[in-house]
Scaffold this active site. Structure first.
Site, PDB file in Angstrom:
ATOM      1  CB  CYS A 198       3.256 -13.317   2.197  1.00 62.43           C
ATOM      2  SG  CYS A 198       3.543 -11.510   2.323  1.00 62.43           S
ATOM      3  NE  ARG A 202       6.959  -3.282   0.199  1.00 60.63           N
ATOM      4  CZ  ARG A 202       6.121  -4.302   0.574  1.00 60.63           C
ATOM      5  NH1 ARG A 202       6.508  -5.586   0.394  1.00 60.63           N
ATOM      6  NH2 ARG A 202       4.953  -4.034   0.808  1.00 60.63           N
ATOM      7  CG  HIS A 226       8.247 -11.371   1.724  1.00 58.63           C
ATOM      8  ND1 HIS A 226       8.496 -10.344   0.478  1.00 58.63           N
ATOM      9  CD2 HIS A 226       6.996 -11.031   2.049  1.00 58.63           C
ATOM     10  CE1 HIS A 226       7.475  -9.607   0.579  1.00 58.63           C
ATOM     11  NE2 HIS A 226       6.816  -9.973   1.220  1.00 58.63           N
ATOM     12  CD  GLN A 245       4.461 -11.649  -1.913  1.00 55.62           C
ATOM     13  OE1 GLN A 245       4.718 -11.498  -3.049  1.00 55.62           O
ATOM     14  NE2 GLN A 245       3.083 -11.442  -1.586  1.00 55.62           N
TER      15      GLN A 245
HETATM   16  N1  HSE Z   1       1.806  -7.542   3.156  1.00 53.80           N
HETATM   17  C1  HSE Z   1       2.634  -8.261   2.394  1.00 53.80           C
HETATM   18  C2  HSE Z   1       3.708  -7.076   1.891  1.00 53.80           C
HETATM   19  C3  HSE Z   1       2.322  -9.099   1.302  1.00 53.80           C
HETATM   20  O1  HSE Z   1       3.281  -5.990   1.742  1.00 53.80           O
HETATM   21  O2  HSE Z   1       4.815  -7.578   1.640  1.00 53.80           O
HETATM   22  C4  HSE Z   1       1.023  -9.845   1.347  1.00 53.80           C
HETATM   23  O3  HSE Z   1       0.983 -10.669   2.587  1.00 53.80           O
END
Ligand code: HSE
Length: 366
Positions: free
Chosen positions: A135, A265, A272, A348
């Site tokens: 994503c 995160r 995102h 996302q």
């Molecule tokens: N790996 C990505 C995330 C989401 O943890 O935000 C999937 O693409």
């Protein structure tokens, strides 16, 4: 009409996919067969074109009758079912959200506003496996469009601010539970208390055994987590490694460009964001760059590099739930005329996951 098996349609990406398919009337153009890994025999959504009963997602015999299978079920499912199906001689198209097949030569990574040429090439070579990319990578490419497509980037970093949705439903809920837990600590009124007392209460709350962190393993509310996914080589996380591998595969670049980052995160729910430092291959005037980004495709909104517009529009609160990708903070950097700053945001679950799959399905139907 083609028979399309849908697997993993109840999860978060699957739910958004179904919603988009309904909005775009996709079900008019296919015979939908709904599959389930946990509840075969249960009631299927109204669009099911067979008996309205969920089929068994592990039954190779019925799966083999499909012209196409679209799965958002996850990597474990792909790992188990895909090889069995191909071994049984199935020649249909496999459309997948999971990362399992992304590195295979047999797969095409799909993001058609950016790589329709690679999709056409894959089709002309007879490729049958079409996989949605990571994503973060998809959203970065969508946000910069022609700068990547026209091969104008020498290298880039993409420092990410990734929403809880990327980790899954339980994680999104846990973020909200954490927020709830923390706000419960000052239920007698934030305004009445000294901020240093509140700060201490919150810090103690993180240490309580009831603090909800089963899924993230750490506080995300009032915090951030600068590591996403497992550790791979060279000190990178898997999420960071995907940026290089998948960007170059999506674009079909033989001379691979370095894309490196720190993936973080943050407490956003489903959008995102990424701050990019881009080294261009040559000095391009800023107005030309802005025009190029703006005209890359129809799903891009360029936000002027002004405080008010940025704080109003270039935020997860504004962009979540929208198909439009927002790009802003576009300016030359102090390092020199070939260095560009940019900030991109995208939902996302939409262009980051469901939409590229929906669009390749639609393309393969005709
Ligand atoms: N790996 C990505 C995330 C989401 O943890 O935000 C999937 O693409």
């Amino acid at each position: 009409m083609m028979d399309v098996g849908l697997v993993g349609w109840r999860g978060m990406v699957g739910t958004v996919l179904l919603q988009r398919m309904r909005e775009e009337d996709d079900f008019k153009h296919l015979n939908a067969h709904f599959y389930s890994t946990s509840n075969p025999g249960g009631e299927a959504p109204k669009e099911d074109s067979d008996k309205g009963i969920l089929k068994d997602a592990f039954d190779i015999k019925t799966l083999s009758k499909m012209d196409m299978i679209l799965t958002c079920q996850g990597g474990d499912y792909t790992q188990k079912v895909y090889p069995e199906l191909r071994k049984a001689g199935w020649k249909g198209n496999w459309i997948d959200a999971a990362s399992t097949l992304r590195g295979e030569d047999s797969s095409v990574l799909v993001l058609d506003p950016i790589n329709s040429n690679q999709i056409e090439k894959g089709l002309s070579e007879g490729k049958k496996d079409f996989v949605g990319a990571n994503c973060t990578v998809s959203l970065m490419l969508m946000g910069l469009g022609d700068l990547f497509k026209k091969d104008l980037i020498e290298w880039t970093t993409a420092m990410t601010y990734q929403a809880a949705s990327g980790a899954g439903v339980s994680h999104m809920k846990e973020l909200l539970k954490q927020m709830n837990f923390l706000s419960g600590k000052v239920h007698d009124g934030i305004d009445k208390r000294n901020i240093f007392d509140i700060d201490q209460l919150i810090n103690q709350a993180f240490l309580e055994k009831d603090f909800p962190q089963e899924f993230f393993g750490h506080p995300l509310a009032a915090n951030l987590l600068p590591w996403i996914d497992t550790e791979v080589e060279k000190g990178q996380s898997r999420e960071e490694a995907k940026a290089y591998l998948e960007t170059n595969k999506i674009l079909g670049f033989k001379n691979k460009i370095p894309v490196d980052s720190t993936c973080v995160r943050v407490g956003a729910l489903r959008c995102h964001s990424q701050a990019l430092t881009i080294k261009l291959k040559k000095n391009i005037p800023i107005d030309e760059i802005e025009d190029m980004i703006k005209n890359s495709h129809e799903w891009i909104t360029l936000v002027p590099n002004k405080k008010e517009e940025t704080l109003k529009e270039l935020t997860p609160v504004n962009v979540s739930g929208k198909l439009q990708i927002y790009t802003g903070r576009v300016r030359k950097m102090l390092m020199g005329d070939e260095y560009l700053n940019a900030f991109t945001l995208g939902d996302q679950l939409l262009w980051g996951a469901a939409e590229p799959l929906r669009r390749i399905l639609r393309k393969l139907l005709f």
